[in-house]
Design an enzyme around this catalytic site. Structure first.
Site, PDB file in Angstrom:
ATOM      1  N   GLY A  37       0.816  -1.211   0.000  1.00 27.55           N
ATOM      2  CA  GLY A  37       0.000   0.000   0.000  1.00 27.55           C
ATOM      3  C   GLY A  37       0.843   1.253   0.000  1.00 27.55           C
ATOM      4  O   GLY A  37       0.629   2.175  -0.792  1.00 27.55           O
ATOM      5  N   TYR A  38       1.838   1.298   0.890  1.00 30.43           N
ATOM      6  CA  TYR A  38       2.725   2.457   0.987  1.00 30.43           C
ATOM      7  C   TYR A  38       3.461   2.694  -0.327  1.00 30.43           C
ATOM      8  O   TYR A  38       3.523   3.818  -0.831  1.00 30.43           O
ATOM      9  CB  TYR A  38       3.712   2.243   2.131  1.00 30.43           C
ATOM     10  N   ALA A  39       4.011   1.619  -0.894  1.00 28.70           N
ATOM     11  CA  ALA A  39       4.763   1.751  -2.143  1.00 28.70           C
ATOM     12  C   ALA A  39       3.874   2.248  -3.272  1.00 28.70           C
ATOM     13  O   ALA A  39       4.310   3.042  -4.112  1.00 28.70           O
ATOM     14  CB  ALA A  39       5.390   0.402  -2.512  1.00 28.70           C
ATOM     15  N   THR A  53       1.327   4.254  -3.014  1.00 29.51           N
ATOM     16  CA  THR A  53       1.089   5.697  -2.861  1.00 29.51           C
ATOM     17  C   THR A  53       2.285   6.494  -3.350  1.00 29.51           C
ATOM     18  O   THR A  53       2.138   7.556  -3.968  1.00 29.51           O
ATOM     19  CB  THR A  53       0.802   6.080  -1.400  1.00 29.51           C
TER      20      THR A  53
END
Length: 249
Positions: free
Chosen positions: A155-157, A159
């Site tokens: 998820g972080y990557a 974004t």
């Protein structure tokens, strides 16, 4: 200190989101050192005021504005209170990491609201003044995980990959009016937030890099300063990989 004998950001106004700790705080210190009038933002008012007070006075100055990038009303208020600016550093990030099969909907929404929607509409609010002036620099802080597979960072990557895409599109949109847009892509960096989420895992990531270590926040901040400053005057739409060689191998 720069070797050019002048203050590189003299008479420049800069907004650094997530500027109360880690990479953002180190960038704020460098910007003030180079003569900029700096605004740092963050969600925690007490920590923000303490961060601003910790930055040595002059040649530039610093002030804190409380803002939550996940809240569009707060984003609008930040743009109004901080602007117009010459430099925008989109550094603030939510960082709840999780394996894909364990990712909560709430955590996923927090990631995208803070890391994608917030900087998108903050930039949209601040860039018109830059375009009218015919100059400006926007620096987006992404991650090496945006271009390589790091388990637990889906998820972080995603974004940060979106932020990298904004960099290229905004460079094409804003370049004809003299506004440059670039990204810094850090590798594993020892910050309080990273240690909370990754723990010893960040040190293990560092051991696997060609440089065989993690970064200090100041090392990433120096890359941000370069892209914000006149030294990179013919650079736009680029991603500077400050990742210890991770994406080179």
């Amino acid at each position: 200190m720069n070797t050019l004998g002048t203050l590189e950001l003299k008479d420049q106004v800069a907004l650094i989101t997530g500027g109360t700790a880690g990479i953002g705080l180190e960038a704020a210190k460098l910007f003030v050192r180079e003569g900029a009038t700096v605004v740092i933002s963050g969600r925690n008012t007490e920590r923000g005021k303490a961060a601003a007070a910790s930055i040595p006075e002059g040649p530039g100055s610093v002030r804190f504005i409380a803002a939550d990038l996940a809240d569009l009303e707060s984003v609008g208020e930040l743009a109004e209170q901080a602007g117009p600016v010459d430099i925008l550093v989109n550094n603030a990030s939510a960082l709840p990491v999780a394996a894909t099969v364990e990712q909560s909907v709430a955590g996923f929404e927090q990631l995208f609201d803070t890391n994608v929607r917030g900087p998108y509409f903050l930039t949209a609010s601040l860039v018109p003044a830059m375009l009218a002036k015919g100059s400006g620099s926007i620096v987006n802080v992404t991650t090496m995980a945006a271009s390589m597979g790091v388990p637990g960072s889906s998820g972080y990557a995603a974004t940060k990959a979106a932020l990298g895409s904004f960099t290229r599109t905004w460079a094409a949109e804003f370049g004809p009016s003299g506004v440059r847009v670039n990204s810094v892509s850090p590798g594993p960096t020892i910050t309080e937030g990273v240690l909370v989420e990754w723990g010893d895992g960040v040190a293990e990531l560092g051991k696997g890099l060609p440089l065989r270590r993690t970064a200090e926040p100041l090392e990433i901040a120096e890359a941000i300063l370069f892209l914000a400053s006149p030294r990179s005057s013919f650079v736009t739409g680029a991603t500077l990989a400050a990742d210890g060689g991770a994406t080179a191998v």
